[in-house]
Write an enzyme that holds these catalytic residues in place. Sequence first.
Site, mmCIF file in Angstrom:
data_model
loop_
_atom_site.group_PDB
_atom_site.id
_atom_site.type_symbol
_atom_site.label_atom_id
_atom_site.label_comp_id
_atom_site.label_asym_id
_atom_site.label_seq_id
_atom_site.Cartn_x
_atom_site.Cartn_y
_atom_site.Cartn_z
ATOM 1 N N PHE A 145 1.673 -2.569 -8.215
ATOM 2 C CA PHE A 145 0.475 -1.845 -8.628
ATOM 3 C C PHE A 145 0.318 -1.922 -10.143
ATOM 4 O O PHE A 145 1.249 -1.599 -10.881
ATOM 5 C CB PHE A 145 0.623 -0.391 -8.171
ATOM 6 C CG PHE A 145 -0.560 0.494 -8.428
ATOM 7 C CD1 PHE A 145 -1.753 0.306 -7.746
ATOM 8 C CD2 PHE A 145 -0.462 1.539 -9.325
ATOM 9 C CE1 PHE A 145 -2.832 1.156 -7.963
ATOM 10 C CE2 PHE A 145 -1.539 2.396 -9.552
ATOM 11 C CZ PHE A 145 -2.724 2.191 -8.862
ATOM 12 N N SER A 205 8.143 -3.108 -5.922
ATOM 13 C CA SER A 205 7.438 -1.837 -6.046
ATOM 14 C C SER A 205 6.376 -1.691 -4.946
ATOM 15 O O SER A 205 6.703 -1.767 -3.758
ATOM 16 C CB SER A 205 6.834 -1.711 -7.449
ATOM 17 O OG SER A 205 6.452 -0.387 -7.723
ATOM 18 N N MET A 206 5.089 -1.531 -5.301
ATOM 19 C CA MET A 206 4.049 -1.479 -4.270
ATOM 20 C C MET A 206 4.005 -2.778 -3.480
ATOM 21 O O MET A 206 3.625 -2.792 -2.305
ATOM 22 C CB MET A 206 2.675 -1.210 -4.881
ATOM 23 C CG MET A 206 1.553 -1.165 -3.836
ATOM 24 S SD MET A 206 -0.121 -1.249 -4.509
ATOM 25 C CE MET A 206 -0.233 -2.992 -4.957
ATOM 26 N N ASP A 245 15.872 3.649 -12.512
ATOM 27 C CA ASP A 245 14.486 3.231 -12.346
ATOM 28 C C ASP A 245 13.612 4.393 -12.805
ATOM 29 O O ASP A 245 13.677 5.486 -12.240
ATOM 30 C CB ASP A 245 14.222 2.902 -10.871
ATOM 31 C CG ASP A 245 12.836 2.321 -10.609
ATOM 32 O OD1 ASP A 245 11.886 2.690 -11.330
ATOM 33 O OD2 ASP A 245 12.699 1.526 -9.670
ATOM 34 N N HIS A 254 13.106 -0.704 -13.499
ATOM 35 C CA HIS A 254 12.190 -0.894 -12.378
ATOM 36 C C HIS A 254 11.799 -2.356 -12.143
ATOM 37 O O HIS A 254 11.877 -2.863 -11.023
ATOM 38 C CB HIS A 254 10.924 -0.058 -12.594
ATOM 39 C CG HIS A 254 9.951 -0.153 -11.448
ATOM 40 N ND1 HIS A 254 10.272 0.278 -10.175
ATOM 41 C CD2 HIS A 254 8.678 -0.648 -11.377
ATOM 42 C CE1 HIS A 254 9.235 0.066 -9.369
ATOM 43 N NE2 HIS A 254 8.274 -0.491 -10.074
#
Length: 259
Positions: free
Chosen positions: A25, A93-94, A194, A224
């Site tokens: 994202f 992530s996303m 993270d 992250h």
Amino acid sequence: MPVLPGAEPYRHEGGEVGVLLCHGFTGSPQSLRPWAEYLAEHGLTVSLPLLPGHGTRWEDMQLTGWQDWYAEVDRELRSLRERCREVFVAGLSMGGTLALRLAAKHGEAVGGVVVVNPANRMHGFSPYALPVARHLVRTSKVIASDIAKAGSAELGYDRVPLHAAHSLRNFFRLVDGELPQVTQPLLVLRSPQDHVVPPADSARILGRVSSRDVTEILLEQSYHVATLDHDADRIFEESLAFIGRLAPSVGKEGTAAGG
């Protein structure tokens, strides 16, 4: 709007095993490009699309939602299936959330899933304030380039359009309900340090999927965006080994490509 230099999608026609990589994202393919190139060098067919509204300016993202982002990776998966004997999905992530939904919806068409610091919840926004705030404020600041490695940076937006954030929150809820439909082998690589996605997200995912073949690896030296961090090489190697275990022809193709 023109795509930012470095944010372009990446595709490579390799062997009969394909991998679809999904970025995060507000991010872009740049965060996964080294990973994509590594897999391509080892003989795989690789697709790393640019999600709608990403890689240009945040104003473009304001006009998109999860349906647009998911539709893009769904199309790419179907395209890979037409060209490859077996296909794996992966994401950061996303992008990990997108990969998990692809696995849940496409079943046996997906051979396995690799996720790096996958997201399962919206963090940093009050779940009650966001639906209202998005009509009053256009954007909010975001943690960008959460990377421990000096000199490494992620190409992405430094602001989050709140309409898109609201859509992402709905997407997380949707996928959380679909996680029991994920039955494929799963590799989860996560960073204990993270600053964007907490460990609880990976724990939630691991607790809800129906996969029996599950591996979790800690990325102790990274934040992250681990694909651009100190543990990047380990991510690349572990993902290739994971895919090679499930699709043994990968090793032979990789040897041929390397020779």
